[in-house]
Design an enzyme around this catalytic site. Sequence first.
Site, short mmCIF file in Angstrom:
data_model
loop_
_atom_site.label_atom_id
_atom_site.label_comp_id
_atom_site.label_asym_id
_atom_site.label_seq_id
_atom_site.Cartn_x
_atom_site.Cartn_y
_atom_site.Cartn_z
CE LYS A 286 2.52 -0.04 12.52
NZ LYS A 286 2.71 -1.61 11.59
O1 G3P Z 1 0.22 -1.77 8.05
C1 G3P Z 1 -0.08 -3.22 8.33
C2 G3P Z 1 0.26 -4.42 7.04
O2 G3P Z 1 1.27 -4.54 8.69
C3 G3P Z 1 -1.51 -5.78 7.81
O3 G3P Z 1 -1.22 -5.57 5.64
O4 G3P Z 1 -1.84 -7.58 4.21
O5 G3P Z 1 -1.50 -8.59 6.88
O6 G3P Z 1 -3.50 -7.67 6.28
P1 G3P Z 1 -2.08 -6.94 6.32
#
Ligand code: G3P
Length: 217
Positions: A87
């Site tokens: 990633k």
């Molecule tokens: O896959 C991306 C994710 O981990 C981000 O999610 O909820 O932190 O915006 P969030």
Amino acid sequence: MKFFIDTANLDQIKEAQDLGVLDGVTTNPSLMAKEGITGQENILNHYKKICELVDGDVSAEVISTDFEGMVKEGEALAALHPQIVVKLPMIADGVKACKYFSDKGIKTNVTLVFSAGQALLAAKAGATYVSPFLGRLDDVSTDGLNLIDEIRMIYDNYGFQTEILAASIRHTMHVINCAKLGADVMTGPLSSIKGLLNHPLTDIGLAKFLEDYNKGN
Ligand code: G3P
């Protein structure tokens, strides 16, 4: 549509895997820290544990922000387990590293994507997955789903093979709307997957079937 779970929590990964609908896992440094996994050795061991729990792709994020560092880190991550996907952040060196890994046949996931232009660059660099962050766009009053729609159109126009991995999913409606728009993959918390099960008419209907069956017994 593939279902990935966005967590480093082994119990939640196992629960989704046991449900029989899990196709992979995505993680990031924040999700690792949330589980108290810190230090390079612990983090690498944790990736191995995740790979042993699931059958599909497991995204492991590099910390370096320069090309050489990303290559070194990404090669070490890829060598950990065949299911690891490297990633990489959507910055110039990340795009360069993406091209380097895709030329070597190593799977990549370009993350922190917030615009159609960034997604186009990721596809040009041969990314296996591109991760547009829906929820974080919604958080700043910008329609995250519109970005999925734009990327789908652009990729279809040119037949790009990069899979749209809708990330930063927060709830079931994000999942359903991404499915309608043709996202190839969604990654979200366990609640966004399990929430798809719920309907009160299912519960009422099942209770009635069982009640009627038991009348004869
Ligand atoms: O896959 C991306 C994710 O981990 C981000 O999610 O909820 O932190 O915006 P969030």
